[in-house]
Structure formats: C-alpha cells, structure tokens
Design a protein around this motif. Structure first.
Motif, short mmCIF file in Angstrom:
data_model
loop_
_atom_site.label_atom_id
_atom_site.label_comp_id
_atom_site.label_asym_id
_atom_site.label_seq_id
_atom_site.Cartn_x
_atom_site.Cartn_y
_atom_site.Cartn_z
N CYS A 17 0.82 -1.25 0.08
CA CYS A 17 0.02 -0.16 0.04
C CYS A 17 0.85 1.29 0.05
O CYS A 17 1.95 1.38 0.65
CB CYS A 17 -0.83 -0.03 1.44
SG CYS A 17 -2.01 -1.26 1.53
N GLU A 18 0.41 2.26 -0.56
CA GLU A 18 1.07 3.50 -0.52
C GLU A 18 0.25 4.22 0.42
O GLU A 18 -1.23 4.42 0.25
CB GLU A 18 1.00 4.37 -1.95
CG GLU A 18 1.91 5.46 -1.54
CD GLU A 18 2.49 5.80 -2.96
OE1 GLU A 18 2.99 7.24 -2.96
OE2 GLU A 18 2.25 5.39 -3.91
N ILE A 19 0.63 4.99 1.40
CA ILE A 19 -0.31 5.72 2.24
C ILE A 19 -0.36 7.26 1.88
O ILE A 19 0.80 7.93 1.49
CB ILE A 19 0.45 5.83 3.80
CG1 ILE A 19 0.42 4.45 4.25
CG2 ILE A 19 -0.51 6.84 4.74
CD1 ILE A 19 1.36 4.30 5.59
N THR A 20 -1.66 7.42 1.36
CA THR A 20 -1.69 8.94 0.82
C THR A 20 -2.17 10.08 1.96
O THR A 20 -2.15 11.25 1.60
CB THR A 20 -2.89 8.80 -0.28
OG1 THR A 20 -4.10 8.45 0.14
CG2 THR A 20 -2.21 8.04 -1.47
N ASP A 21 -2.70 9.60 3.02
CA ASP A 21 -3.27 10.52 3.99
C ASP A 21 -3.19 9.65 5.38
O ASP A 21 -3.50 8.77 5.55
CB ASP A 21 -4.59 11.18 3.75
CG ASP A 21 -5.04 12.20 4.51
OD1 ASP A 21 -3.94 12.89 4.98
OD2 ASP A 21 -6.07 12.50 4.95
N GLY A 22 -2.81 10.31 6.48
CA GLY A 22 -2.80 9.89 7.76
C GLY A 22 -1.82 9.10 8.19
O GLY A 22 -0.69 8.98 7.72
N VAL A 23 -1.91 7.93 9.23
CA VAL A 23 -1.09 7.19 9.55
C VAL A 23 -1.48 5.90 9.75
O VAL A 23 -2.76 5.62 10.27
CB VAL A 23 -0.68 7.49 11.06
CG1 VAL A 23 0.29 6.61 11.58
CG2 VAL A 23 -0.25 8.90 10.99
N PHE A 24 -0.65 4.74 9.27
CA PHE A 24 -1.27 3.33 9.77
C PHE A 24 -0.54 2.91 10.65
O PHE A 24 0.79 3.10 10.92
CB PHE A 24 -0.70 2.47 8.75
CG PHE A 24 -1.65 2.55 7.36
CD1 PHE A 24 -2.42 3.74 6.90
CD2 PHE A 24 -1.63 1.52 6.38
CE1 PHE A 24 -3.13 3.76 5.75
CE2 PHE A 24 -2.17 1.59 5.30
CZ PHE A 24 -3.12 2.62 4.95
N PRO A 53 10.26 -4.82 10.00
CA PRO A 53 8.70 -4.69 10.73
C PRO A 53 8.86 -3.28 11.26
O PRO A 53 9.75 -2.63 11.83
CB PRO A 53 8.95 -5.77 12.04
CG PRO A 53 10.14 -6.43 11.92
CD PRO A 53 11.03 -5.70 10.43
N VAL A 54 7.70 -2.49 11.15
CA VAL A 54 7.31 -1.31 11.93
C VAL A 54 6.09 -1.29 12.31
O VAL A 54 5.06 -2.00 12.32
CB VAL A 54 7.32 -0.05 10.89
CG1 VAL A 54 8.81 0.16 10.08
CG2 VAL A 54 6.28 -0.31 9.67
N LYS A 55 5.94 -0.59 13.39
CA LYS A 55 4.85 -0.21 14.33
C LYS A 55 3.85 0.61 13.72
O LYS A 55 2.63 0.99 14.01
CB LYS A 55 4.99 0.17 15.77
CG LYS A 55 5.76 -1.11 16.30
CD LYS A 55 4.69 -2.06 16.72
CE LYS A 55 5.63 -3.25 17.69
NZ LYS A 55 4.78 -4.48 17.70
N GLU A 56 4.49 1.81 12.93
CA GLU A 56 3.52 3.05 12.63
C GLU A 56 4.40 3.41 11.32
O GLU A 56 5.49 3.42 11.14
CB GLU A 56 3.48 3.86 13.35
CG GLU A 56 2.87 5.20 13.20
CD GLU A 56 2.95 6.23 14.38
OE1 GLU A 56 2.30 5.88 15.58
OE2 GLU A 56 3.25 7.32 14.07
N ALA A 57 3.38 4.04 10.40
CA ALA A 57 4.06 4.53 9.19
C ALA A 57 3.07 5.57 8.84
O ALA A 57 1.72 5.54 8.83
CB ALA A 57 4.24 3.49 8.02
N GLY A 58 3.51 6.85 7.95
CA GLY A 58 2.62 7.89 7.72
C GLY A 58 2.76 8.11 6.26
O GLY A 58 2.93 7.64 5.30
N LYS A 59 1.99 9.22 5.77
CA LYS A 59 1.72 9.82 4.65
C LYS A 59 3.14 9.62 3.70
O LYS A 59 4.14 10.03 4.19
CB LYS A 59 1.21 11.06 4.64
CG LYS A 59 0.99 11.61 3.24
CD LYS A 59 0.40 13.22 3.42
CE LYS A 59 0.03 13.56 2.17
NZ LYS A 59 -0.43 15.07 2.11
N GLY A 64 3.80 -2.83 3.46
CA GLY A 64 3.24 -4.14 3.24
C GLY A 64 2.34 -4.72 4.60
O GLY A 64 2.85 -4.60 5.49
N ILE A 65 1.24 -5.07 4.40
CA ILE A 65 0.36 -5.60 5.29
C ILE A 65 -0.04 -6.91 5.12
O ILE A 65 -0.64 -7.08 3.81
CB ILE A 65 -0.87 -4.48 5.44
CG1 ILE A 65 -0.53 -3.10 5.74
CG2 ILE A 65 -1.92 -5.16 6.68
CD1 ILE A 65 -1.77 -2.03 5.75
#
Length: 85
Positions: A17-24, A53-59, A64-65
C-alpha cells in the motif's frame, strides 16, 4: 491504495500500500474498499517497510500489510484505516 500484491509463504497475502493520508498503526482497524464497496475488514496485525517490521508509518510511505485469511484484494483497491469511536 493497493499498489502490489504478494503471496505469503504462510496462508494469505501481503498487500503493498501507498499511504496517501494519515497514519497506519499496528493494531488499528482497517478495511479494503473496491469499486463495488467494502470487501474486507480486519486489524493490522503486522506491517513492514522495506522488509523491516514497523509499528507505524505515515503519509508518503509504502508499506506491506499481511492479510492471513483473505485473497480478494486487487490492485487499485483502497485501504482505509480508521478509529473506532
């Protein structure tokens, strides 16, 4: 938005996925939405950036999920992370 799909060595798939807004965030609820409407809902169990591995990623990040129990994702589907109220 889903930009890539990968077969998981264990059951399920990994959606790129590409994060276009916010935080995963790991543990956050999310849903996959296709042109026909919502297709899948679950929680982010694990997430990776560049195979780390990461706990958080932003815009602007690509992540990969892993989705262990569903293989219906398609390129271009929307991935929406939301907060339960």
């Amino acid at each position: 938005m889903i930009i890539a799909l990968f077969e998981s060595s264990r059951h399920g798939i990994i959606i790129g996925c590409e994060i276009t807004d916010g935080v995963f965030r790991v543990g956050a609820p999310f849903r996959v939405i296709s042109a026909m409407g919502p297709d899948y809902a679950g929680f982010i169990q694990s997430m990776q950036v560049d195979r780390n591995p990461v706990k958080e990623a932003g815009k602007g990040r690509q992540v990969g999920i892993k989705i262990p129990d569903w293989k219906g994702a398609r390129l271009g589907d929307l991935v929406e992370v939301y907060e339960k109220t």
